[in-house]
Scaffold this active site. Structure first.
Site, short mmCIF file in Angstrom:
data_model
loop_
_atom_site.label_atom_id
_atom_site.label_comp_id
_atom_site.label_asym_id
_atom_site.label_seq_id
_atom_site.Cartn_x
_atom_site.Cartn_y
_atom_site.Cartn_z
N GLU A 109 0.80 -1.22 0.00
CA GLU A 109 0.00 0.00 0.00
C GLU A 109 0.83 1.28 0.00
OE1 GLU A 109 -3.28 0.50 -0.25
OE2 GLU A 109 -3.66 -1.64 -0.50
N SER A 152 -53.71 -21.75 33.28
CA SER A 152 -53.62 -22.32 34.63
C SER A 152 -52.31 -22.01 35.35
CB SER A 152 -53.81 -23.84 34.55
OG SER A 152 -55.12 -24.14 34.11
#
Length: 785
Positions: free
Chosen positions: A198, A478
């Protein structure tokens, strides 16, 4: 007389060929003030712009340079001899941690399975109470138990902590993620590779490469547009850090002074370190992968400092185009790019030709899929985020790099997911189109401490949408009944487990002139029944009559003390489950029951720390006694009876008969909701099944959610539930048909707990001998003879 000087007549201007009159010449001096003013304006504007750019660069680059997402971790797995843990469970934990299974685990983050155990090289972790170093370990198993732990030198270790699984983060608005690394900890070969491909002159230039700019300008001129950049690493950092990736002349013009300013204020190493942590290197779904530290885990499932030469070269090569060179999608391109980086390293004498050749012969070494567990448990992470946002600002959570440690157990979480999904698939195959789209939720906690260990929000556990464990507010059926019976048992002068209550038809007029007429599930009435029998068999008529006799206000107050925070309507139908809660809210009710009447807030988070490890918040175990332990002991007895003899007895078709459990089934009108809540000696779980559109299903609590719960308990190591009777509890053998004390050998004799002074006083001697123990005497076995 002086002769007059002759005057030479001025020549007349020649007319132009066009015949137009000539224009007078303009003296440049007339524009000098204007040019001076324009130059002054440009200089001032440029100076202001430079000052602004300088302030912007320094403000962002100094101090906090990145918006760091909060990191959310699961509990760390502690290994010790005698621990209830199987080899398969440890393998699952290592899979969640992204370990690579190899023939020789000689690097951190690798492991090997053997017939008798597991060899691994741990990564180590910096815990707030100390550092756990990376080390080679050998763990031996005996069945589903850890037998021995030894290190590389053969020394036996009493306790080892593995690093915690990183389960997610709280990201900034741009959804960027990164894991910071210091330049001193970056492998030298990665630095060399990055500079080689780079910016070879990074340490020589002042932020700009005129050679690179000229080369790029020529390429762009030939192409008729911006196709190549001559950017240095400094310019790339400026673009990523301060600007955008848009290719425009204005952006390129800004890059130049900003790069120079950055180089003016900061050293090359500071700039390079920032680059290593900022560069974009891939996309994991909606999350952007920034920095080499996170990319290492994303592509290789290992920390950056454990990568090989060819892997470091690949990472450096990805900078040019992470999407184009994606090694998972385009391995040929990625290999070619990697090999180019290796060749450049060899040309610059950073590596030898042999090293290059060896590295180029290697495969890419990329894991098949991202090893990041972030996002793997979205429902649990959703709960953690909600709790954090009540105490921290969103911008702090998304930018300050907080470390959040939770109670999530990845092993139990996977088991919970498998149990829910497997049961839904099985039920769907059995019932066909009647269960198309069936959904569910499952929550698991430590039954005594309230630590939330697992949470599943639907049949697609990786889906980040609707979280049914938290947001599915459904009638609980329940499951509400224990609150009714607890209200009665809290009044020992009036009610005991042996008290008879009426299970006969009931009709109550509503305000609109209609009638509320509840029915039992079997459509029958059973007359006088004992209180514990009515709960164990979930009798609606007996429960409704008992609740009305107690008073709705008292039942509502019991629900509040059990942990219900939302408003509860004091209607008779509430007694049978016309109360809508989420599975997590139901969990809080049963957490209080399982913890012997002590309110124990459910806890997903253990602690929160700064990025530097400083403790911000701790969420310790808290208890608040809300009910008389004696009354709660009686209720727990009835809930154990529910599993042994009542509506949940189907659990013992799949679980050992000596495993003692307690729980309650729940079914709502038209079987729209199937529930089961139950606990063992160490775990409490709540399961729900139903349709999102509230369609009826063919499932009851026992034929649906109970199967999810049972499959979960079968897949994990759980202990039998053993009650410890409070000092005020007495056990007596009674003949409940006659409401008399009796001998244990008498037919129908049952061992029943009573609060002191409330047991029957009269005694009946049946005189029978050689009586086979009736099945109802299961409770005797819990305490021995």
């Amino acid at each position: 007389m002086r002769k007059k000087r002759s005057e030479t007549p001025r020549s007349k201007p020649r007319p132009s060929r066009s015949g137009a009159a000539p224009q007078p010449s303009v003296t440049p001096r007339r524009y000098w003030p204007l040019l001076f003013k324009c130059s002054l304006v440009l200089a001032v504007t440029g100076g202001i712009l430079l000052a602004y750019l300088d302030a912007t660069i320094r403000a962002k680059f100094e101090g906090k340079r990145w918006a760091l997402p909060a990191q959310v971790y699961a509990r760390p797995l502690e290994l010790y001899s005698g621990q209830a843990l199987s080899r398969d469970a440890l393998q699952l934990e290592l899979h969640n941690l992204g370990y690579q299974f190899v023939a020789d685990p000689h690097q951190p983050g690798t492991a090997r399975l053997s017939s008798g155990g597991v060899e691994l090289y741990s990564r180590g972790f910096h815990f707030n109470d100390g550092v756990e170093p990376p080390q080679r370990l050998r763990i031996r198993f005996a069945g589903r138990q850890v037998l021995q732990i030894v290190d590389a030198n053969g020394r036996e270790l009493p306790l080892v902590r593995l690093e915690p699984v990183l389960i997610g983060g709280i990201y900034p608005a741009d959804n960027e993620d990164r894991e910071l690394v210091a330049l001193a900890k970056v492998p030298t070969q990665l630095i060399q590779a990055l500079l080689a491909v780079e910016d070879q002159n990074f340490y020589q230039h002042l932020g700009l490469s005129f050679k690179g700019i000229a080369r790029a300008a020529w390429s762009n001129l030939r192409a008729g547009g911006v196709v190549q950049g001559g950017s240095t690493l400094t310019q790339q950092l400026i673009k990523n850090f301060f600007l955008t990736s848009e290719r425009t002349i204005w952006r390129k013009l800004l890059e130049v002074p900003m790069a120079l300013l950055l180089e003016l204020h900061y050293s090359k190493d500071e700039i390079l370190e920032a680059y290593f942590n900022e560069v974009y290197l891939g996309q994991d779904g909606s999350r952007a992968i920034h920095g080499f530290g996170l990319a290492s885990h994303y592509y290789f499932g290992r920390p950056l400092d454990s990568l090989s030469l060819e892997q470091l070269a690949l990472l450096a090569g990805l900078v040019k185009g992470p999407s184009y060179y994606d090694p998972r999608r385009y391995p040929a391109r990625a290999t070619e790019r990697r090999d180019l980086v290796l060749a450049l390293l060899q040309q610059q004498n950073q590596i030898s030709a042999d090293q290059r050749d060896h590295a180029q012969r290697q495969g890419l070494g990329v894991v098949a899929s991202s090893s990041l567990s972030k996002g793997a448990f979205p429902a649990y992470l959703d709960l953690v985020k909600r709790q954090l946002r009540r105490e921290y600002r969103q911008e702090d959570l998304a930018s300050e790099g907080l470390q959040v440690f939770t109670n999530l157990d990845p092993i139990l979480q996977r088991r919970a997911e498998q149990s829910l999904v497997g049961t839904i698939d099985d039920l769907s195959r059995r019932h066909g189109t009647r269960l198309d789209g069936l959904q569910g939720a499952l929550v698991l906690s430590n039954s005594q401490t309230g630590e939330l260990l697992a949470l599943v929000g639907g049949r697609e556990p990786r889906f980040q949408g609707f979280n049914r464990a938290i947001d599915a507010i459904r009638p609980i059926g329940s499951l509400v009944k224990p609150a009714v019976y607890l209200t009665a048992l809290a009044q020992p002068a009036r009610y005991t487990l042996s008290s008879l209550i009426d299970d006969s038809p009931l009709s109550i007029a509503n305000q609109d002139g209609s009638y509320w007429q509840p029915k039992n599930y079997d459509r029958k009435s059973h007359g006088p029944v004992t209180l514990h029998y009515a709960l164990a068999h979930s009798l609606n008529l007996a429960t409704a009559r008992l609740g009305l006799e107690l008073g709705m206000d008292k039942v509502v107050e019991t629900l509040r003390r059990l942990g219900v925070e939302r408003a509860v309507d004091p209607y008779p139908s509430t007694l049978l489950g016309a109360l809508s809660l989420s599975p997590l809210e139901v969990m809080q009710i049963y957490q209080t029951i399982a913890a012997n009447g002590f309110g124990t807030p459910l806890r997903a988070i253990r602690s929160v720390h700064t990025a530097d490890g400083i403790l911000l918040s701790r969420y310790p175990f808290e208890v608040d006694q809300r009910f008389d332990p004696a009354a709660m002991h009686l209720l727990q007895y009835a809930l154990q009876e529910t599993v042994r003899e009542g509506t949940a007895r189907g659990l013992y078709r799949h679980l050992p008969s000596d495993l003692n459990m307690a729980g309650k089934t729940g079914t709502t009108n038209d079987q729209r909701d199937s529930w089961f809540a139950g606990f063992t000696g160490d775990f409490l779980a709540v399961a729900w099944l139903g349709q999102d559109d509230n369609r009826p299903t063919p499932l009851t609590g026992s034929s649906g959610a109970l199967k999810v719960w049972g499959d979960l308990m079968q897949s994990i190591a759980t202990r039998s539930y053993q009650m410890s009777p409070p000092s005020s509890i007495e056990y007596h053998w009674v003949d409940e048909a006659q409401m008399l004390r009796t001998d244990e050998t008498c037919p129908g004799a049952r061992l029943v707990p009573y609060i002191a002074g409330t047991a029957p006083t009269a005694y009946s001697q049946c005189g029978a001998v050689d009586i086979i123990e009736p099945p109802v005497n299961w409770f005797r076995r819990l305490f021995g003879d």
